[in-house]
Design an enzyme around this catalytic site. Structure first.
Site, mmCIF file in Angstrom:
data_model
loop_
_atom_site.group_PDB
_atom_site.id
_atom_site.type_symbol
_atom_site.label_atom_id
_atom_site.label_comp_id
_atom_site.label_asym_id
_atom_site.label_seq_id
_atom_site.Cartn_x
_atom_site.Cartn_y
_atom_site.Cartn_z
ATOM 1 N N PRO A 91 15.236 -48.726 125.983
ATOM 2 C CA PRO A 91 15.443 -49.704 127.056
ATOM 3 C C PRO A 91 16.711 -49.391 127.840
ATOM 4 O O PRO A 91 17.814 -49.753 127.445
ATOM 5 C CB PRO A 91 15.553 -51.031 126.305
ATOM 6 C CG PRO A 91 16.042 -50.660 124.944
ATOM 7 C CD PRO A 91 15.467 -49.311 124.636
ATOM 8 N N ASP B 249 21.590 -47.375 126.489
ATOM 9 C CA ASP B 249 20.528 -47.899 125.625
ATOM 10 C C ASP B 249 20.901 -49.338 125.245
ATOM 11 O O ASP B 249 21.880 -49.560 124.518
ATOM 12 C CB ASP B 249 20.424 -47.010 124.381
ATOM 13 C CG ASP B 249 19.317 -47.468 123.425
ATOM 14 O OD1 ASP B 249 18.775 -48.581 123.625
ATOM 15 O OD2 ASP B 249 19.005 -46.713 122.491
ATOM 16 N N HIS B 250 20.109 -50.284 125.710
ATOM 17 C CA HIS B 250 20.468 -51.700 125.512
ATOM 18 C C HIS B 250 20.270 -52.154 124.066
ATOM 19 O O HIS B 250 20.643 -53.269 123.717
ATOM 20 C CB HIS B 250 19.646 -52.585 126.444
ATOM 21 C CG HIS B 250 20.421 -53.737 127.000
ATOM 22 N ND1 HIS B 250 21.430 -54.373 126.293
ATOM 23 C CD2 HIS B 250 20.372 -54.360 128.199
ATOM 24 C CE1 HIS B 250 21.938 -55.340 127.031
ATOM 25 N NE2 HIS B 250 21.318 -55.359 128.185
ATOM 26 N N ARG B 251 19.694 -51.329 123.208
ATOM 27 C CA ARG B 251 19.568 -51.709 121.797
ATOM 28 C C ARG B 251 20.908 -51.625 121.083
ATOM 29 O O ARG B 251 21.129 -52.315 120.080
ATOM 30 C CB ARG B 251 18.544 -50.804 121.100
ATOM 31 C CG ARG B 251 17.133 -50.948 121.626
ATOM 32 C CD ARG B 251 16.223 -49.903 121.028
ATOM 33 N NE ARG B 251 16.667 -48.544 121.322
ATOM 34 C CZ ARG B 251 16.050 -47.452 120.922
ATOM 35 N NH1 ARG B 251 14.955 -47.558 120.186
ATOM 36 N NH2 ARG B 251 16.501 -46.263 121.244
#
Length: 434
Positions: A232, A406-408
């Site tokens: 993401p 990376d939004h994780r």
């Protein structure tokens, strides 16, 4: 007889192509001799002999691509007799993981579509229902499923009041609902048909030239597609005043001795990124299977365009190296990349990547993350523009930076702090020399 197999020469390599054979059948072979050049997904590398003997047979011809583990040639050892039966190259039976994943995904998608098409909305609608004629008419009027309405009449017979009650309470399932599902499926099918028609209507025949991608181009296409599908991404941009960095670079390069390596703006960005990663270690972390992995080293990769694709050589421990040594190492890696001579240790182990299109006068863009890393920095061109400095308009050298994250594992505030450090370092570039 000794089998010579297609070796795995990088962590991402699934198959390889024979570029050139340096030996021919009948040639004597010594351990360590280069038998052939192998084109991998990252570079062209040597295939060395691990045994002495005579090259008995070549099973894979130049230009052919085979899976890792495929026997590409045979070597006859001393004392053995020549084989009377020619062999053929046989691929290993193991299906590469990406292919298995793709098949599984396709099967899962198909199963989901079948479920959507076959599952009615609401309760089971089969079986005879006891209901008065008036109740049936009302249910039809209100588009309610009688199977979902409890009857209050004798033997559970559904009466007018039961239907009215269900209608006012919102109970009961709309008879038309399954039709909605069918409509949705039909729409999905129509979408696929439209896509197929669109593909079929693209130029073909003499209007196009079909080009088979190289191993490297195939790998880049696969990995970056996986990245955009599975990671993401989100993007944060800022603009940096590079006026002082321009002056510093001019001073450093003006003092070069004979044979010295010039420092590029990319070298300054690499160094600044490395220090920023050291100060904001969250940005040097990656995600896998529900866990965070924080890198203990700062290894910065930088994208290099090569004739057949894109490679990302890595400068290890860039945070503790001087700018001049870093520039010298970067230049050597670029030369190796463009001559196809990168070794696995030159491009593996990166923890952060930089993509710089400034030399092409691109002012701003967004890059795709190189997994398993969690971020990549896109660097634009340095341009002169009027800006407000101390309440006055001045012409300054400005450069855009955009971080794909990376939004994780990374969040907006973390990325903002990282870019803030980067901005401070580049606007006060003497800190990079410490």
């Amino acid at each position: 007889m000794v089998d010579v197999i297609m070796p795995r020469l990088s962590d991402t390599m699934k198959e390889g192509a024979i570029a050139t054979w340096h030996k021919k059948p009948g040639d004597e072979i010594k351990k360590g001799d280069v038998l052939a050049d192998i084109e991998t997904d990252k570079a062209t590398m040597d295939l060395e002999a691990f045994d002495n003997g005579v090259l008995e047979q070549i099973l894979v011809q130049p230009g052919e691509t085979v899976l890792i583990g495929t026997v590409v040639a045979t070597i006859r050892k001393a004392g053995e007799t020549a084989s009377a039966t020619p062999r053929v190259a046989v691929a290993p039976t193991t299906i590469p993981e990406p292919a298995v994943a793709a098949v599984s995904a396709a099967v899962q998608a198909a199963a989901t579509q079948v479920q959507v098409a076959s599952t009615p909305v609401g309760a089971a609608s089969s079986g005879r229902v006891k209901a008065s004629p008036l109740a049936r008419n009302l249910a039809s009027t209100y588009q309610l499923d009688l199977h979902a309405i409890a009857g209050s009449g004798p033997g559970g017979r559904i009466l007018r009041d039961d239907v009215e009650g269900a209608h006012h309470k919102g109970n009961g399932y709309a008879i038309a609902a399954p039709e909605t599902s069918v409509v949705a499926v039909n729409a999905a099918v129509q979408s696929v048909v439209t896509q197929v028609q669109a593909i079929a209507s693209t130029p073909s025949g003499d209007e196009v030239e079909i080009i088979t991608p190289t191993m490297m181009q195939t790998t880049v296409a696969r990995r970056l597609t996986e990245s955009k599908q599975q990671v993401p991404h989100f993007y944060v941009s800022t603009e940096v005043d590079m006026t002082e960095a321009v002056k510093l670079r001019e001073q450093l390069n003006s003092k070069l001795g004979e044979g010295g390596v010039k420092i590029s703006f990319n070298d300054l960005v690499v160094k600044a990124s490395a220090i920023a990663l050291e100060r904001i270690p969250e940005a040097n972390t990656w995600y896998k299977d529900g866990k965070f992995y924080r890198n203990k080293r700062v290894n910065v990769g930088f994208a290099v365009d090569v004739p057949n694709g894109l490679v990302v050589p890595v400068i290890r421990d860039a945070n503790i190296k001087g700018v001049r040594s870093l520039a010298k190492e970067a230049k050597a890696l670029i030369e190796k990349a463009r001559s196809g001579k990168l070794r696995p240790e030159d491009y593996q182990g990166g923890t952060f990547s930089i993509s710089n299109l400034g030399m092409f006068n691109v002012t701003q863009f967004q890059a795709v993350i190189n997994p398993p890393e969690s971020a990549i920095l896109a660097v634009g061109a340095i341009i002169e523009k009027p800006v407000v400095v101390n309440h006055e308009i001045a012409v300054r050298h400005r450069m855009s930076l955009t971080l794909s994250a990376d939004h994780r594992v990374l969040y907006g505030a973390t990325v903002a702090r990282f870019l803030g450090q980067l901005q401070t370092l580049l606007e006060n570039p003497f800190e990079l020399l410490g």
